[in-house]
Design a protein around this motif. Structure first.
Motif, PDB file in Angstrom:
ATOM      1  N   PRO A 223       0.845  -1.208   0.000  1.00 29.83           N
ATOM      2  CA  PRO A 223       0.000   0.000   0.000  1.00 29.83           C
ATOM      3  C   PRO A 223       0.876   1.251   0.000  1.00 29.83           C
ATOM      4  CG  PRO A 223      -0.762  -1.593   1.632  1.00 29.83           C
ATOM      5  CD  PRO A 223       0.561  -2.100   1.150  1.00 29.83           C
ATOM      6  N   VAL A 224       0.377   2.320  -0.643  1.00 34.54           N
ATOM      7  CA  VAL A 224       1.114   3.579  -0.705  1.00 34.54           C
ATOM      8  C   VAL A 224       0.526   4.531   0.326  1.00 34.54           C
ATOM      9  CG1 VAL A 224       1.696   5.593  -2.107  1.00 34.54           C
ATOM     10  CG2 VAL A 224       1.708   3.310  -3.130  1.00 34.54           C
ATOM     11  N   SER A 225       1.342   4.893   1.320  1.00 35.26           N
ATOM     12  CA  SER A 225       0.893   5.824   2.358  1.00 35.26           C
ATOM     13  C   SER A 225       1.533   7.201   2.213  1.00 35.26           C
ATOM     14  CB  SER A 225       1.202   5.265   3.748  1.00 35.26           C
ATOM     15  OG  SER A 225       2.589   5.010   3.889  1.00 35.26           O
ATOM     16  N   SER A 226       2.651   7.283   1.478  1.00 34.72           N
ATOM     17  CA  SER A 226       3.301   8.574   1.250  1.00 34.72           C
ATOM     18  C   SER A 226       4.151   8.491  -0.007  1.00 34.72           C
ATOM     19  CB  SER A 226       4.176   8.974   2.444  1.00 34.72           C
ATOM     20  OG  SER A 226       5.314   8.130   2.537  1.00 34.72           O
ATOM     21  N   PHE A 227       4.486   9.670  -0.540  1.00 40.98           N
ATOM     22  CA  PHE A 227       5.397   9.717  -1.686  1.00 40.98           C
ATOM     23  C   PHE A 227       6.083  11.075  -1.728  1.00 40.98           C
ATOM     24  CE2 PHE A 227       1.448  11.450  -3.280  1.00 40.98           C
ATOM     25  CZ  PHE A 227       1.821  12.449  -4.157  1.00 40.98           C
ATOM     26  N   ASP A 228       7.203  11.117  -2.427  1.00 33.99           N
ATOM     27  CA  ASP A 228       7.945  12.348  -2.655  1.00 33.99           C
ATOM     28  C   ASP A 228       8.049  12.573  -4.159  1.00 33.99           C
ATOM     29  OD1 ASP A 228       8.920  11.073  -0.058  1.00 33.99           O
ATOM     30  OD2 ASP A 228       9.772  13.075   0.126  1.00 33.99           O
ATOM     31  N   TYR A 229       8.092  13.835  -4.554  1.00 35.80           N
ATOM     32  CA  TYR A 229       8.213  14.125  -5.978  1.00 35.80           C
ATOM     33  C   TYR A 229       9.033  15.383  -6.208  1.00 35.80           C
ATOM     34  CZ  TYR A 229       4.597  17.764  -5.447  1.00 35.80           C
ATOM     35  OH  TYR A 229       3.894  18.877  -5.076  1.00 35.80           O
ATOM     36  N   THR A 230       9.570  15.498  -7.421  1.00 42.73           N
ATOM     37  CA  THR A 230      10.182  16.726  -7.902  1.00 42.73           C
ATOM     38  C   THR A 230       9.447  17.142  -9.168  1.00 42.73           C
ATOM     39  OG1 THR A 230      11.827  15.566  -9.262  1.00 42.73           O
ATOM     40  CG2 THR A 230      12.445  16.098  -7.000  1.00 42.73           C
ATOM     41  N   PHE A 231       9.265  18.449  -9.319  1.00 42.16           N
ATOM     42  CA  PHE A 231       8.591  18.984 -10.508  1.00 42.16           C
ATOM     43  C   PHE A 231       9.474  20.109 -11.042  1.00 42.16           C
ATOM     44  CE2 PHE A 231       3.960  19.585 -12.128  1.00 42.16           C
ATOM     45  CZ  PHE A 231       4.427  19.609 -13.432  1.00 42.16           C
ATOM     46  N   GLN A 232       9.992  19.917 -12.254  1.00 43.17           N
ATOM     47  CA  GLN A 232      10.842  20.918 -12.875  1.00 43.17           C
ATOM     48  C   GLN A 232      10.143  21.493 -14.097  1.00 43.17           C
ATOM     49  OE1 GLN A 232      14.845  19.689 -13.605  1.00 43.17           O
ATOM     50  NE2 GLN A 232      15.404  21.528 -14.746  1.00 43.17           N
ATOM     51  N   VAL A 233      10.054  22.824 -14.157  1.00 43.20           N
ATOM     52  CA  VAL A 233       9.502  23.529 -15.309  1.00 43.20           C
ATOM     53  C   VAL A 233      10.535  24.559 -15.732  1.00 43.20           C
ATOM     54  CG1 VAL A 233       7.630  24.920 -16.224  1.00 43.20           C
ATOM     55  CG2 VAL A 233       7.150  23.203 -14.471  1.00 43.20           C
ATOM     56  N   GLY A 234      11.143  24.368 -16.909  1.00 39.61           N
ATOM     57  CA  GLY A 234      12.264  25.211 -17.300  1.00 39.61           C
ATOM     58  C   GLY A 234      13.383  25.041 -16.298  1.00 39.61           C
ATOM     59  N   ASP A 235      13.858  26.145 -15.730  1.00 39.23           N
ATOM     60  CA  ASP A 235      14.926  26.092 -14.723  1.00 39.23           C
ATOM     61  C   ASP A 235      14.386  26.086 -13.298  1.00 39.23           C
ATOM     62  OD1 ASP A 235      16.896  26.136 -16.705  1.00 39.23           O
ATOM     63  OD2 ASP A 235      16.923  28.326 -16.768  1.00 39.23           O
ATOM     64  N   ALA A 236      13.078  26.217 -13.127  1.00 41.16           N
ATOM     65  CA  ALA A 236      12.469  26.245 -11.792  1.00 41.16           C
ATOM     66  C   ALA A 236      12.108  24.830 -11.341  1.00 41.16           C
ATOM     67  CB  ALA A 236      11.232  27.125 -11.796  1.00 41.16           C
ATOM     68  N   GLN A 237      12.217  24.573 -10.036  1.00 47.66           N
ATOM     69  CA  GLN A 237      11.929  23.227  -9.536  1.00 47.66           C
ATOM     70  C   GLN A 237      11.385  23.298  -8.114  1.00 47.66           C
ATOM     71  OE1 GLN A 237      14.606  19.826 -10.350  1.00 47.66           O
ATOM     72  NE2 GLN A 237      14.746  19.547  -8.138  1.00 47.66           N
TER      73      GLN A 237
END
Length: 613
Positions: A223-237
């Motif tokens: 089961p998935v109780s948590s997650f981490d992510y990165t989101f990059q748009v152009g040079d911003a993250q």
């Protein structure tokens, strides 16, 4: 002794290798029988039903079983087969699968077919499906022999039949669901694996961190109780950690939950590549083999407010339609300033058209922005549950390239015509502009004494619905005395040619004028006491105009807005100034003009109707 140690280690390695081989259930049905419903075309013909498997996370797994949903009341269904194919194609009127075809005989509501030869999934994907023939249409199951689950997906339901659909057709948007077909997949299934889905090309407002509503999908055995992510748009993250309110179960591959995902702020207008990666699941490195989604963002200086349009299709003869009646009324109470809903009636005194703007397969039906087929009460959620608010809010969160304002009033004392002015403002430059304006006139409080106005009601005596359905659950099989709101009584062309320029500019505002004639707002089903088609303007003070922006290429509604129809005199502000100095001025034909000395007439000035004497 050395040989013994090596043997033990070898056995241990074999055992660990065996443990790595696990199985998962793939499909769009997650075991809740209340989501199931059957459809069909009431003909003697062969049905071929398929789903498309394109998930990169499944590459390398083996398809070992196909679990077929059976409509047990289809007593004249014969010649069952399961099949896999790289391409949906036909030979004559028959399906032509190119991987394997295997006959079976069902026994009960589900048929689990073990494939004679397991199939290994490759990166280019495949289709899985089943076929059967209806020899006679004697029972209700014979007439509607295909079982769907209320979980629509763009790749969830393809159909070919020997009479109704001679070509393979993607049925997404035609029926509110996917095939309930399931696959058993075996192989090296990961423990902690998940992806974020639903990322599409979209718009952002310059300089602001924003949020998207996406789905986190469980692709693992835990089961998935948590997650981490990165989101990059152009040079911003941005980098974020998310704890879920409820863990996503692992009993079916792809179970999901809606989550808000932060998009980094980009300061300059333009087009930028976006890359979204789930880096961790349950605190450990994400094991999914395809954890990243990509898209393109157009960053705009101006971000319009999106008011999604809900269009309901109903009829007083339809016993399941009361939930739409309740759903629209409740949405008006919940979102009085922003909700825009309209109701198209069929085969009752309020019917004004047979040419619906969406592909309506049956009643009741509902569409949001003409792209998301849904239910006007349940939304995209479970039956017996109010959920249209979530579906409408989710669609309204989609960023759009243009906003629209609208004004309307009776144009003469005799109430023979309604004048409408709209103003569209764009957030980006668009060449070869595909967008058009259209208008819908609606009425509230429609009622009648004749039996055709009584609402058929299949909910009488049910104790499974929320209290807002009490008027029907405690009512009779025919409910009299209702007042119908948001009823469509007149329509413009569905996207008026020339209503917007061929090219538009960022920040540009474009006006348009239209006139509704009261004499056209008449039923095509019923006649009045004068022998003419029944007029549907019962109260001139309870009318609204909905203005929409339509993509002429796709039919999608981009944005909408709504206004009350004001009276001829009381709706106009009398100006004592001969030379007002407003920010924006529109003439009654929708032209924007510069400020200065205005000639005698009526104008839209800063959003208000003004008479200049």
């Amino acid at each position: 002794m050395k040989k013994t140690v090596l043997s033990i280690l070898s056995l241990l390695a074999l055992a660990l290798g065996a443990n790595a081989q696990s199985s998962i259930t793939y499909g769009y049905y997650y075991g809740d029988e209340t989501t199931l419903g059957n459809i069909g075309y009431e003909k003697t013909e062969t049905y071929d039903v398929a789903l498309n498997v394109t998930d990169a996370s499944l590459v390398g797994l083996k398809v070992t079983k196909v679990r077929v949903p059976i409509v047990t009341t289809a007593t004249n269904a014969t010649d069952y087969k399961v099949w896999l194919t790289k391409e949906l194609k036909t030979s004559g009127r028959d399906n032509a699968a190119d991987i394997l075809t295997q006959a079976f005989t069902p026994d009960g509501a589900w048929a689990e077919v073990t494939l004679s030869e397991p199939y290994t999934i490759t990166a280019d994907g495949f289709y899985a499906g089943y076929s059967f023939t209806i020899a006679k249409t004697e029972s209700s199951g014979d007439k509607a022999p295909v079982l769907l689950t209320a979980n629509p997906d763009r790749e969830g339901f393809y159909l070919h039949t020997s009479r109704s659909y001679l070509k393979w057709t993607n049925m997404y948007g035609t029926w509110n669901g996917s095939t309930a077909l399931q696959l058993t997949l075996e192989g090296d299934v990961k423990q902690n694996a998940a992806v974020l889905s639903g990322l599409e090309d979209s718009y952002l407002e310059a300089g602001k961190e924003q949020e998207l509503v996406l789905k986190i999908r469980n692709h693992g055995l835990q089961p998935v109780s948590s997650f981490d992510y990165t989101f990059q748009v152009g040079d911003a993250q941005v980098e974020k950690h998310v704890d879920l309110a409820s863990a996503i179960a692992a009993d079916y591959y792809g179970r999901s939950a809606d989550v808000n995902i932060s998009v980094p702020a980009v300061g300059t207008k333009g087009s930028y590549a976006g890359k979204l990666t789930v880096t961790k699941v349950n605190g450990v490195a994400n094991e999914d083999i395809a954890p990243t989604s990509s898209n393109l963002f157009d960053v705009l200086a101006y971000l319009p407010k999106h008011r999604a349009l809900l269009e309901e299709y109903t009829g007083t003869w339809c016993g399941y339609c009361p939930r739409g009646f309740v759903g629209l009324n409740r949405m008006n109470e919940l979102f009085p300033d922003d909700f825009i809903g309209v109701s198209y009636h069929n085969a009752d005194p309020m019917e004004v058209t047979e040419n619906f703007p969406s592909n309506v397969a049956g009643f009741p039906d509902a569409w949001i922005d003409r792209v998301n087929q849904t239910d006007a009460y349940c939304g995209d959620g479970a039956y017996y549950t109010f959920g249209i608010d979530k579906a409408w809010q989710k669609r309204s969160s989609v960023v759009v390239p243009a906003g629209i304002d609208v004004w309307a009033w009776w144009d003469d004392q005799a109430n023979t015509s309604i004048k409408v002015i709209s103003k569209v403002k764009f957030g980006k430059d668009i060449q070869n502009n595909p967008y058009r304006v259209a208008y819908i006139l609606t009425a509230d409080g429609l009622h009648g004494e004749e039996s055709a106005w009584n609402q058929s009601n299949y909910y009488a005596g049910s104790d499974q619905w929320p209290s807002d359905m009490d008027a029907f659950t405690t009512g009779a099989s025919k409910v009299a005395g209702l007042e119908y709101n948001d009823v469509v009584i007149e329509l413009s062309e569905n996207g008026i040619e020339g209503s917007l320029p061929a090219s538009v500019n960022s920040g540009g505002e474009y006006g348009h004028a239209y006139t509704f004639l009261a004499d056209n707002a008449r039923s095509i089903y019923s006649k009045g006491s004068d022998g003419k088609p029944l007029s549907l303007i019962q109260d001139p003070t309870r009318l609204h105009v909905v203005a929409i922006i339509v993509d002429s290429n796709t039919g999608e509604v981009i944005n909408a807005n709504k206004t009350s129809v004001s009276g001829y005199s009381t709706g106009i502000t009398q100006s004592t100034a001969h030379n007002p100095q407003p920010t924006t001025i529109y003439t009654l034909d929708g032209r924007r003009i510069s400020s200065g000395k205005l000639v005698k007439g009526i104008y839209i000035i800063n959003g208000r109707k003004v008479v200049v004497k």
